[in-house]
Design a protein around this motif. Sequence first.
Motif, PDB file in Angstrom:
ATOM      1  N   MET A   1      -4.579  10.538  -8.088  1.00  0.00           N
ATOM      2  CA  MET A   1      -4.457   9.105  -7.820  1.00  0.00           C
ATOM      3  C   MET A   1      -4.819   8.329  -9.085  1.00  0.00           C
ATOM      4  O   MET A   1      -5.789   7.594  -9.132  1.00  0.00           O
ATOM      5  CB  MET A   1      -5.373   8.699  -6.669  1.00  0.00           C
TER       6      MET A   1
ATOM      7  N   ASN B   1      -5.289  -5.687  -1.044  1.00  0.00           N
ATOM      8  CA  ASN B   1      -4.345  -4.604  -0.739  1.00  0.00           C
ATOM      9  C   ASN B   1      -5.075  -3.466  -0.043  1.00  0.00           C
ATOM     10  O   ASN B   1      -6.287  -3.304  -0.215  1.00  0.00           O
ATOM     11  CB  ASN B   1      -3.723  -4.070  -2.042  1.00  0.00           C
TER      12      ASN B   1
ATOM     13  N   CYS C   1     -11.517   6.504 -11.717  1.00  0.00           N
ATOM     14  CA  CYS C   1     -12.139   5.185 -11.674  1.00  0.00           C
ATOM     15  C   CYS C   1     -12.271   4.627 -13.076  1.00  0.00           C
ATOM     16  O   CYS C   1     -12.433   5.365 -14.048  1.00  0.00           O
ATOM     17  CB  CYS C   1     -13.443   5.182 -10.884  1.00  0.00           C
TER      18      CYS C   1
ATOM     19  N   LYS D   1     -15.109   6.390  -1.340  1.00  0.00           N
ATOM     20  CA  LYS D   1     -13.701   6.771  -1.160  1.00  0.00           C
ATOM     21  C   LYS D   1     -13.562   8.092  -0.396  1.00  0.00           C
ATOM     22  O   LYS D   1     -12.560   8.315   0.260  1.00  0.00           O
ATOM     23  CB  LYS D   1     -13.006   6.932  -2.510  1.00  0.00           C
TER      24      LYS D   1
HETATM   25  N1  CTP Z   1      -7.074   2.755  -5.576  1.00  0.00           N
HETATM   26  C1  CTP Z   1      -6.198   2.838  -4.511  1.00  0.00           C
HETATM   27  N2  CTP Z   1      -5.832   1.694  -3.842  1.00  0.00           N
HETATM   28  C2  CTP Z   1      -6.332   0.494  -4.220  1.00  0.00           C
HETATM   29  C3  CTP Z   1      -7.236   0.399  -5.292  1.00  0.00           C
HETATM   30  C4  CTP Z   1      -7.579   1.552  -5.965  1.00  0.00           C
HETATM   31  O1  CTP Z   1      -5.759   3.937  -4.155  1.00  0.00           O
HETATM   32  N3  CTP Z   1      -5.961  -0.593  -3.552  1.00  0.00           N
HETATM   33  C5  CTP Z   1      -7.472   4.000  -6.259  1.00  0.00           C
HETATM   34  C6  CTP Z   1      -7.096   4.105  -7.734  1.00  0.00           C
HETATM   35  O2  CTP Z   1      -5.797   4.677  -7.894  1.00  0.00           O
HETATM   36  C7  CTP Z   1      -8.183   5.047  -8.268  1.00  0.00           C
HETATM   37  C8  CTP Z   1      -9.401   4.692  -7.410  1.00  0.00           C
HETATM   38  O3  CTP Z   1      -8.886   4.044  -6.233  1.00  0.00           O
HETATM   39  O4  CTP Z   1      -7.870   6.414  -8.047  1.00  0.00           O
HETATM   40  C9  CTP Z   1     -10.448   3.818  -8.071  1.00  0.00           C
HETATM   41  O5  CTP Z   1      -9.839   2.685  -8.630  1.00  0.00           O
HETATM   42  P1  CTP Z   1     -10.707   1.599  -9.405  1.00  0.00           P
HETATM   43  O6  CTP Z   1      -9.787   0.527  -9.913  1.00  0.00           O
HETATM   44  O7  CTP Z   1     -11.645   2.242 -10.380  1.00  0.00           O
HETATM   45  O8  CTP Z   1     -11.671   1.041  -8.270  1.00  0.00           O
HETATM   46  P2  CTP Z   1     -11.486   0.064  -7.052  1.00  0.00           P
HETATM   47  O9  CTP Z   1     -11.444   0.865  -5.806  1.00  0.00           O
HETATM   48  O10 CTP Z   1     -10.302  -0.847  -7.295  1.00  0.00           O
HETATM   49  O11 CTP Z   1     -12.853  -0.749  -7.065  1.00  0.00           O
HETATM   50  P3  CTP Z   1     -13.383  -1.873  -8.100  1.00  0.00           P
HETATM   51  O12 CTP Z   1     -12.145  -2.555  -8.654  1.00  0.00           O
HETATM   52  O13 CTP Z   1     -14.225  -2.748  -7.257  1.00  0.00           O
HETATM   53  O14 CTP Z   1     -14.164  -1.133  -9.163  1.00  0.00           O
END
Ligand code: CTP
Length: 125
Positions: free
Chosen positions: A1, A33, A53, A70
């Motif tokens: 992912m 989303n 992340c 997660k």
């Molecule tokens: N991800 C996902 N769906 C989303 C947001 C993130 O599947 N709507 C997945 C990304 O592909 C990645 C992981 O979650 O594998 C972590 O993404 P990251 O951007 O680091 O974190 P967020 O969950 O968006 O949290 P934050 O922005 O608060 O750090």
Amino acid sequence: MAAAVADYRVKNYSQQKMKKGEEDTITLELVKNPDILAELCKNKSHQVVVGFCAESENLLENAKAKIEKKGCDFLIANDISRKDIGFGVDENEVSILDKNGGITKLEKASKGVIARKIWERVVEK
Ligand code: CTP
């Protein structure tokens, strides 16, 4: 992912070009989303799910909280505050977190080498 998924999307979109008005500033309302990774992990059975992340501060602390939240098997922690790794360059340096609390730091290397090491870690599980 590995995708950098947008956390929010615009609530109301227009089929037509939006003409500018008199205002000097406008506000867009955003809605959250679905978290695809978290949803997948909730519904997985035998699959091994690897999340990524991106953090600009407190890398390992935030990554540990994120793998818990997660529910994935591995989380690859990327430090996006550094200019010499990650975005726009050929090298990266990451830590692999696993669901049992283990952390493996991969030294700075080409993205090809990092990808192979992540894969080897995943298959050795
Ligand atoms: N991800 C996902 N769906 C989303 C947001 C993130 O599947 N709507 C997945 C990304 O592909 C990645 C992981 O979650 O594998 C972590 O993404 P990251 O951007 O680091 O974190 P967020 O969950 O968006 O949290 P934050 O922005 O608060 O750090």
